[in-house]
Scaffold this motif. Structure first.
Motif, PDB file in Angstrom:
ATOM      1  N   UNK A  67      -1.170  17.403 -56.481  1.00  0.00           N
ATOM      2  CA  UNK A  67      -1.625  17.897 -57.789  1.00  0.00           C
ATOM      3  C   UNK A  67      -2.013  19.375 -57.716  1.00  0.00           C
ATOM      4  N   UNK A  68      -2.683  19.756 -56.629  1.00  0.00           N
ATOM      5  CA  UNK A  68      -3.070  21.161 -56.475  1.00  0.00           C
ATOM      6  C   UNK A  68      -1.835  22.035 -56.281  1.00  0.00           C
ATOM      7  N   UNK A  69      -0.878  21.562 -55.481  1.00  0.00           N
ATOM      8  CA  UNK A  69       0.347  22.337 -55.258  1.00  0.00           C
ATOM      9  C   UNK A  69       1.124  22.519 -56.559  1.00  0.00           C
ATOM     10  N   UNK A  70       1.188  21.466 -57.371  1.00  0.00           N
ATOM     11  CA  UNK A  70       1.875  21.579 -58.666  1.00  0.00           C
ATOM     12  C   UNK A  70       1.175  22.596 -59.565  1.00  0.00           C
ATOM     13  N   UNK A  71      -0.156  22.621 -59.511  1.00  0.00           N
ATOM     14  CA  UNK A  71      -0.899  23.580 -60.328  1.00  0.00           C
ATOM     15  C   UNK A  71      -0.676  25.004 -59.834  1.00  0.00           C
ATOM     16  N   UNK A  72      -0.660  25.188 -58.519  1.00  0.00           N
ATOM     17  CA  UNK A  72      -0.413  26.526 -57.958  1.00  0.00           C
ATOM     18  C   UNK A  72       0.949  27.039 -58.389  1.00  0.00           C
ATOM     19  N   UNK A  73       1.930  26.132 -58.504  1.00  0.00           N
ATOM     20  CA  UNK A  73       3.281  26.533 -58.902  1.00  0.00           C
ATOM     21  C   UNK A  73       3.338  27.062 -60.325  1.00  0.00           C
ATOM     22  N   UNK A  74       2.328  26.745 -61.147  1.00  0.00           N
ATOM     23  CA  UNK A  74       2.305  27.236 -62.531  1.00  0.00           C
ATOM     24  C   UNK A  74       1.520  28.535 -62.678  1.00  0.00           C
ATOM     25  N   UNK A  75       0.923  29.010 -61.587  1.00  0.00           N
ATOM     26  CA  UNK A  75       0.172  30.270 -61.624  1.00  0.00           C
ATOM     27  C   UNK A  75       1.162  31.429 -61.548  1.00  0.00           C
ATOM     28  N   UNK A  76       1.064  32.409 -62.434  1.00  0.00           N
ATOM     29  CA  UNK A  76       1.999  33.542 -62.392  1.00  0.00           C
ATOM     30  C   UNK A  76       1.984  34.242 -61.040  1.00  0.00           C
ATOM     31  N   UNK A  77       3.173  34.707 -60.625  1.00  0.00           N
ATOM     32  CA  UNK A  77       3.332  35.374 -59.337  1.00  0.00           C
ATOM     33  C   UNK A  77       3.677  36.843 -59.573  1.00  0.00           C
ATOM     34  N   UNK A  78       3.893  37.567 -58.492  1.00  0.00           N
ATOM     35  CA  UNK A  78       4.267  38.980 -58.607  1.00  0.00           C
ATOM     36  C   UNK A  78       5.643  39.107 -59.255  1.00  0.00           C
ATOM     37  N   UNK A  79       5.912  40.279 -59.804  1.00  0.00           N
ATOM     38  CA  UNK A  79       7.175  40.505 -60.523  1.00  0.00           C
ATOM     39  C   UNK A  79       8.386  40.150 -59.679  1.00  0.00           C
ATOM     40  N   UNK A  80       8.436  40.670 -58.439  1.00  0.00           N
ATOM     41  CA  UNK A  80       9.632  40.443 -57.627  1.00  0.00           C
ATOM     42  C   UNK A  80       9.805  38.977 -57.266  1.00  0.00           C
ATOM     43  N   UNK A  81       8.693  38.253 -57.091  1.00  0.00           N
ATOM     44  CA  UNK A  81       8.793  36.828 -56.786  1.00  0.00           C
ATOM     45  C   UNK A  81       9.363  36.042 -57.966  1.00  0.00           C
ATOM     46  N   UNK A  82       9.140  36.544 -59.189  1.00  0.00           N
ATOM     47  CA  UNK A  82       9.657  35.879 -60.390  1.00  0.00           C
ATOM     48  C   UNK A  82      11.038  36.400 -60.783  1.00  0.00           C
ATOM     49  N   UNK A  83      11.620  37.264 -59.958  1.00  0.00           N
ATOM     50  CA  UNK A  83      12.939  37.806 -60.271  1.00  0.00           C
ATOM     51  C   UNK A  83      12.896  38.883 -61.335  1.00  0.00           C
TER      52      UNK A  83
END
Length: 678
Positions: free
Chosen positions: A168-184
């Motif tokens: 559950x925590x890992x799924x929540x972390x996956x919804x946290x915005x990341x840096x620009x380059x990590x998001x393509x």
């Protein structure tokens, strides 16, 4: 013995107490449930940090807030002062959604949210007590602060990982915005107007942006913004978001911005201001480059098969001019070009006025208007009858004599009308580059729209301008003869078919009763011209009656028939199909869109595409824009389009969609379907 018994009771109480488990006791109210969970069941030796999360479940209709809530509300307030062996804690915020509270734009969550929390320990590997006092604001018709205390105790030792909580925590972390380059994404820039009334944010992307882009600026608790509007580059790899600023703090930089595009979300700091991204040629295609594209699109429009009625009018103009002087030929074609431009300027003025009033705009949307269709049917039918020799428009003898003495002025109004009508008949057509230009024009400023529509008109008027530059080209046409009569009858037939086609569109917009009555009145008007005792006043009265019928008769809207193999357009069904890992092909079309009909006949209704669209795991969805439809208009706008045809493919490999060109090919559709399946 009593001591041993007491120790045994204490041990049992510790073993079964929820306070020593990986999940706290839940706080519950009528509006929400909150609990604290940890990925670890114990503090492992040498462990210096713990993975923790605050879970909140909200009752239907209730919402809570993001770290920058908007004009009202506040972010969750967590106090860890009652904890033991805790050096620091950092809450992470999943990407929010937009919602309205008290008619004000706000950012937050509904139904469920899990906030990951990174906990750093004072002493590694030692027993840790996590006591948090929470203050969370929840809102529906009213706002209520929820106060609660949650506690989790983790003993020192090798307790392992709680798999369910860790997931559950890992799924929540996956919804946290990341840096620009990590998001393509890359090249983020922003511009805040000097009076702090407008914020523009631009971002580039390695892959095209989808149809669900949102932007959330975080200038602090004192800032509030209106709903954003989005402008995309032609390939949708650049986006500019424009937000009205309702209130802003004195010091606005640097501030953070979160941009979401479906499942991907990026967070970046807006620290260095740039010129307005809407005017930045490096981020979005420059105005003059788009104007060049519009010029090319207008030029290509001349050779599209759907512009055949326009070509007949142009050819008739050339035949009429063959025996005139070079000066008269040049003047006639220049005035025809002016007629094309005049229509384009009138069209963009009307579209911008409609946009200012909050209405739907787009290329060819005038064909959704029954009054416009009635006028066009009457005009085209009149042109067809004139070509067939059923009547001639003659001027008073004195005026004819005056015009004959000034050869350069003869028939210039007719040339102007010919150019304008040619432009009118071109608007239900689309061509390569045309969609890009029109989208940029209608999404930009009034100045940009005028420049682009002028370039489009110049491209469409290019044949007229070419003849004006070289009037001698007209002399290359064959000499007059019996063949001209046959050509005029052929053109009359083509124009009559155009009038019937427009009548069929009117039938879909207003019903067959309206269309049949309009045609009957037009036929009666033409017949009146052939009767010996009939006056032209009768014919004109009947023609005016035909034009007025669509304005005065408003039957219930026609229910457009949907092909048995296609689902009716419903944007919500796209998300449901994606959840099942299906491929969705969306076709937005209209009865008045001749390019749409060409796409169907050449590609969509023929194999291998027809079979591929009916295969298992593929959903074919069609949106009919023949009549005004706000849902389709909003969908087109969200995808950066203001005209049709529009085709896009979604699937597991392309959740944001793969937009196809206006002119479809078998290879383009099949490749998009294959890419969406991956």
């Amino acid at each position: 013995m009593k001591i041993l018994t007491s120790l045994l009771v204490l041990w049992l109480s510790i073993a079964v107490s929820p306070a020593f488990a990986a999940t706290s006791l839940a706080y519950q109210s009528e509006r929400m449930t909150a609990r604290l969970i940890t990925a670890e069941n114990a503090v492992a030796p040498n462990a210096g940090a713990l993975s923790v999360a605050l879970q909140i479940d909200l009752a239907d209709g209730w919402k809570t807030y993001w770290e920058a809530p908007g004009a009202v509300g506040y972010a969750p307030d967590l106090d860890w002062s009652g904890s033991a062996n805790l050096r620091s804690s950092e809450i992470m915020y999943p990407a929010p959604t937009r919602f309205e509270a008290f008619d004000i734009e706000n950012y937050g969550y509904e139904k469920h949210v899990t906030f990951p929390i990174q906990v750093v320990l004072d002493e590694t590997g030692e027993t840790t007590v996590l006591n948090v006092t929470g203050n969370v604001l929840v809102c529906a018709e009213l706002c209520i602060p929820e106060m609660f205390d949650l506690s989790v105790t983790l003993l020192a030792g090798a307790g392992g990982i709680d798999t369910a909580s860790a997931t559950q925590i890992a799924d929540a972390v996956a919804t946290v915005p990341v840096a620009l380059d990590e998001a393509g994404m890359r090249n983020a820039r922003h511009w805040l107007s000097p009076d702090k009334s407008e914020l523009q944010v631009a971002v580039d992307s390695a892959q095209p942006f989808g149809s669900n882009v949102q932007l959330f600026p975080n200038m602090g608790a004192d800032a509030a913004f209106g709903a954003p509007s989005f402008t995309y580059s032609s390939d949708r790899t650049s986006v500019v978001a424009v937000l009205p600023v309702l209130s802003a703090p004195e010091n606005t930089a640097p501030f953070e911005v979160t941009l979401t595009d479906g499942p991907r979300a990026a967070r970046f700091t807006a620290d260095t201001a740039s010129p307005s991204p809407l005017a930045d040629a490096s981020g979005v295609a420059s105005l003059w480059w788009i104007a060049a594209i519009a010029l090319l699109g207008g030029l290509i429009l001349n050779i599209m098969p759907c512009v055949l009625p326009v070509l007949t009018i142009k050819f008739a103009s050339a035949l009429k001019s063959r025996d005139q002087s070079p000066a008269r030929i040049r003047a006639g074609f220049l005035v025809s070009a002016l007629g094309v431009l005049a229509f384009m300027w009138a069209l963009v003025a009307i579209l911008l006025a409609i946009r200012a009033g909050g209405g739907q705009i787009g290329w060819g949307v005038q064909f959704q208007n029954p009054v416009f269709l009635g006028v066009m049917i009457a005009l085209i039918a009149g042109f067809a009858a004139n070509m067939a020799g059923m009547f001639e428009i003659t001027l008073p003898q004195r005026l004819n004599t005056s015009m004959a003495q000034a050869e350069n002025g003869t028939g210039l109004w007719g040339d102007f009308a010919t150019g304008a009508l040619a432009a009118v008949l071109a608007t239900p057509c689309s061509a390569p580059f045309l969609g890009t230009a029109v989208t940029f024009a209608l999404a930009g400023s009034g100045f940009e729209a005028v420049v682009i529509f002028t370039a489009l008109g110049l491209g469409l008027a290019a044949p007229y301008l070419a003849m004006a530059l070289r009037p001698s080209l007209v002399k290359a046409l064959p000499k007059p003869g019996i063949w001209m009569v046959r050509v005029k009858w052929l053109m009359a037939g083509l124009l009559a078919l155009t009038a019937l086609w427009l009548a069929s569109v009117l039938a879909l917009v207003s019903g067959w009763g309206v269309a049949v009555l309009v045609l009957a009145l037009i036929v009666a008007a033409l017949a009146a011209l052939k009767l010996p005792r009939a006056s032209r006043a009768v014919a004109v009265t009947l023609a005016i009656g035909a034009i007025m019928v669509p304005a005065l008769w408003h039957p219930a809207p026609q229910q457009l028939e949907q092909s048995a193999n296609w689902l009716a357009f419903d944007e919500a069904e796209i998300a449901k199909a994606l959840a099942k890992d299906e491929v969705i092909f969306v076709d937005v079309t209209a009865a008045w869109c001749l390019t749409c009909k060409a796409n169907k006949a050449r590609v969509l209704d023929r194999n291998p595409v027809a079979d591929a669209l009916q295969a298992d795991g593929v959903t074919a969805m069609r949106g009919d824009w023949t009549q005004s439809n706000p849902a389709i208009s909003s969908y087109l706008k969200a995808n950066g389009r203001f005209g049709i045809p529009f085709n896009i493919v979604y699937g597991p490999g392309a959740p944001q969609g793969i937009a196809l060109p206006e002119f479809l090919t078998h290879d383009a559709v099949m490749q998009a379907l294959d890419a969406a399946r991956l």
